[in-house]
Design an enzyme around this catalytic site. Structure first.
Site, PDB file in Angstrom:
ATOM      1  N   ASP A  50      31.180  33.182  37.333  1.00 28.27           N
ATOM      2  CA  ASP A  50      31.739  34.493  37.037  1.00 28.27           C
ATOM      3  C   ASP A  50      32.907  34.679  38.017  1.00 28.27           C
ATOM      4  O   ASP A  50      32.963  34.004  39.048  1.00 28.27           O
ATOM      5  CB  ASP A  50      30.638  35.540  37.282  1.00 28.27           C
ATOM      6  CG  ASP A  50      31.144  36.950  37.125  1.00 28.27           C
ATOM      7  OD1 ASP A  50      31.796  37.237  36.098  1.00 28.27           O
ATOM      8  OD2 ASP A  50      30.891  37.779  38.021  1.00 28.27           O
ATOM      9  N   ASP A  81      34.871  38.147  38.889  1.00 31.24           N
ATOM     10  CA  ASP A  81      34.813  39.372  39.683  1.00 31.24           C
ATOM     11  C   ASP A  81      33.447  39.512  40.358  1.00 31.24           C
ATOM     12  O   ASP A  81      32.427  39.548  39.682  1.00 31.24           O
ATOM     13  CB  ASP A  81      35.092  40.569  38.762  1.00 31.24           C
ATOM     14  CG  ASP A  81      34.987  41.887  39.492  1.00 31.24           C
ATOM     15  OD1 ASP A  81      35.189  41.908  40.715  1.00 31.24           O
ATOM     16  OD2 ASP A  81      34.701  42.902  38.831  1.00 31.24           O
ATOM     17  N   LYS A 132      31.102  47.035  36.110  1.00 36.99           N
ATOM     18  CA  LYS A 132      31.152  45.634  36.554  1.00 36.99           C
ATOM     19  C   LYS A 132      30.629  44.689  35.479  1.00 36.99           C
ATOM     20  O   LYS A 132      29.515  44.866  34.987  1.00 36.99           O
ATOM     21  CB  LYS A 132      30.370  45.465  37.861  1.00 36.99           C
ATOM     22  CG  LYS A 132      31.080  46.116  39.026  1.00 36.99           C
ATOM     23  CD  LYS A 132      30.425  45.771  40.349  1.00 36.99           C
ATOM     24  CE  LYS A 132      31.249  46.379  41.492  1.00 36.99           C
ATOM     25  NZ  LYS A 132      30.591  46.183  42.791  1.00 36.99           N
ATOM     26  N   SER A 187      34.139  34.406  32.586  1.00 41.50           N
ATOM     27  CA  SER A 187      34.440  35.791  32.970  1.00 41.50           C
ATOM     28  C   SER A 187      34.749  36.644  31.753  1.00 41.50           C
ATOM     29  O   SER A 187      35.276  36.147  30.765  1.00 41.50           O
ATOM     30  CB  SER A 187      35.662  35.776  33.902  1.00 41.50           C
ATOM     31  OG  SER A 187      36.221  37.061  34.032  1.00 41.50           O
TER      32      SER A 187
HETATM   33  P1  B16 Z   1      39.946  42.905  31.918  1.00 43.88           P
HETATM   34  P2  B16 Z   1      33.874  39.430  35.345  1.00 43.88           P
HETATM   35  C1  B16 Z   1      34.956  41.710  34.415  1.00 43.88           C
HETATM   36  O1  B16 Z   1      35.072  40.528  35.156  1.00 43.88           O
HETATM   37  C2  B16 Z   1      34.948  42.903  35.349  1.00 43.88           C
HETATM   38  O2  B16 Z   1      33.790  42.867  36.182  1.00 43.88           O
HETATM   39  C3  B16 Z   1      34.913  44.189  34.554  1.00 43.88           C
HETATM   40  O3  B16 Z   1      34.937  45.311  35.415  1.00 43.88           O
HETATM   41  C4  B16 Z   1      36.132  44.224  33.621  1.00 43.88           C
HETATM   42  O4  B16 Z   1      36.128  45.408  32.817  1.00 43.88           O
HETATM   43  C5  B16 Z   1      36.097  42.985  32.719  1.00 43.88           C
HETATM   44  O5  B16 Z   1      36.100  41.820  33.535  1.00 43.88           O
HETATM   45  C6  B16 Z   1      37.286  42.935  31.778  1.00 43.88           C
HETATM   46  O6  B16 Z   1      38.468  42.801  32.531  1.00 43.88           O
HETATM   47  O7  B16 Z   1      40.255  44.346  31.652  1.00 43.88           O
HETATM   48  O8  B16 Z   1      40.801  42.309  33.015  1.00 43.88           O
HETATM   49  O9  B16 Z   1      39.983  42.077  30.664  1.00 43.88           O
HETATM   50  O10 B16 Z   1      32.871  40.013  36.324  1.00 43.88           O
HETATM   51  O11 B16 Z   1      33.272  39.124  33.995  1.00 43.88           O
HETATM   52  O12 B16 Z   1      34.620  38.262  35.942  1.00 43.88           O
HETATM   53 MG    MG Z   2      31.035  39.784  38.037  1.00 45.31          MG
END
Ligand code: B16
Ligand code: MG
Length: 216
Positions: free
Chosen positions: A10, A12, A46, A117
């Protein structure tokens, strides 16, 4: 002890802390709409996709039925533009403790590595912090349609790497991500606390404590 052939990460909360930038960008949108959005509210976002995050934010403000689909797209785009401004300033100093060392050790051992992710911005983030070269495959919000706890982001990673699900270890800081991993018999490595991640097969406070030689 069983040895694993692939590591699925992952982004974030495991490799970098982008939650703080998501928070700042969502908070600005909430302010424009006229309500407060707290750091505690942000915990609910998250690992959640961009559009699902917007729905949660609007619910916090009591505005979930106030906008058309088109207006919501516009708001999500506005938030993302602010978020991209923040992440464009990221550099290697923002890599979380132990992440680079873990990736290097895995590489040395010939372990296959993929990103798993929800973020559509993951390629920019990996590039800015200098981690792109460690990944054989990048599976993110641009290539999957189903959000964790659906395992799609990890099964696609395993398939692209050509490794059986049961030979993959998933590194996750979210409960939904660990549930996704377990549902397809991958090792669920939790990064965080037992209180937040009760389903983790093994748990470490950060990647700094992770023992590569034990699992790979
Ligand atoms: P984006 P991960 C996630 O990352 C975040 O934790 C989450 O807060 C966010 O809304 C999601 O990605 C989408 O992100 O707007 O940049 O497409 O934890 O799956 O790496
Ligand atoms: Mg995460």
């Amino acid at each position: 002890m069983k040895k694993y052939k692939a590591a699925l990460f992952d982004l974030d909360g495991v490799l970098v802390d982008t939650a703080k930038y998501h928070y700042l960008a969502w908070k600005e949108l909430a302010q424009r709409l006229g309500f407060e959005f707290t750091e505690q509210d942000n915990e609910r976002l998250k690992g959640v996709s961009r559009m699902a995050s917007l729905e949660i934010l609007l619910e916090v403000g009591g505005m979930q039925n106030h906008f058309s689909a088109e207006e919501k797209e516009q708001m999500a785009a506005e938030k993302n533009a602010r978020y991209v401004e923040y992440i464009s300033k990221m550099d290697a100093s923002e890599i979380l403790d132990g992440a680079l060392d873990t990736l290097k050790k895995l590489r040395e051992r010939g372990v296959k590595i993929a990103l798993g992710s929800a973020s559509k911005n993951s390629p920019i983030i990996l590039k800015n912090v200098g981690l792109t070269e460690y990944f054989d495959e990048i599976v993110d919000g641009n290539s999957v349609s189903k959000a964790k706890p659906d395992p799609e982001v990890f099964t696609q990673g395993a398939e692209r790497l050509g490794v059986a699900y049961e030979d993959c270890a998933v590194f996750e800081d979210s409960l939904a991500g660990l549930q996704a991993a377990k549902s397809v018999n991958m090792l669920a490595v939790g990064i965080g606390t037992r209180e937040n991640l009760p389903v983790a097969d093994v748990l470490y406070p950060s990647l700094k404590e992770f023992e590569v030689e034990k699992f790979f």
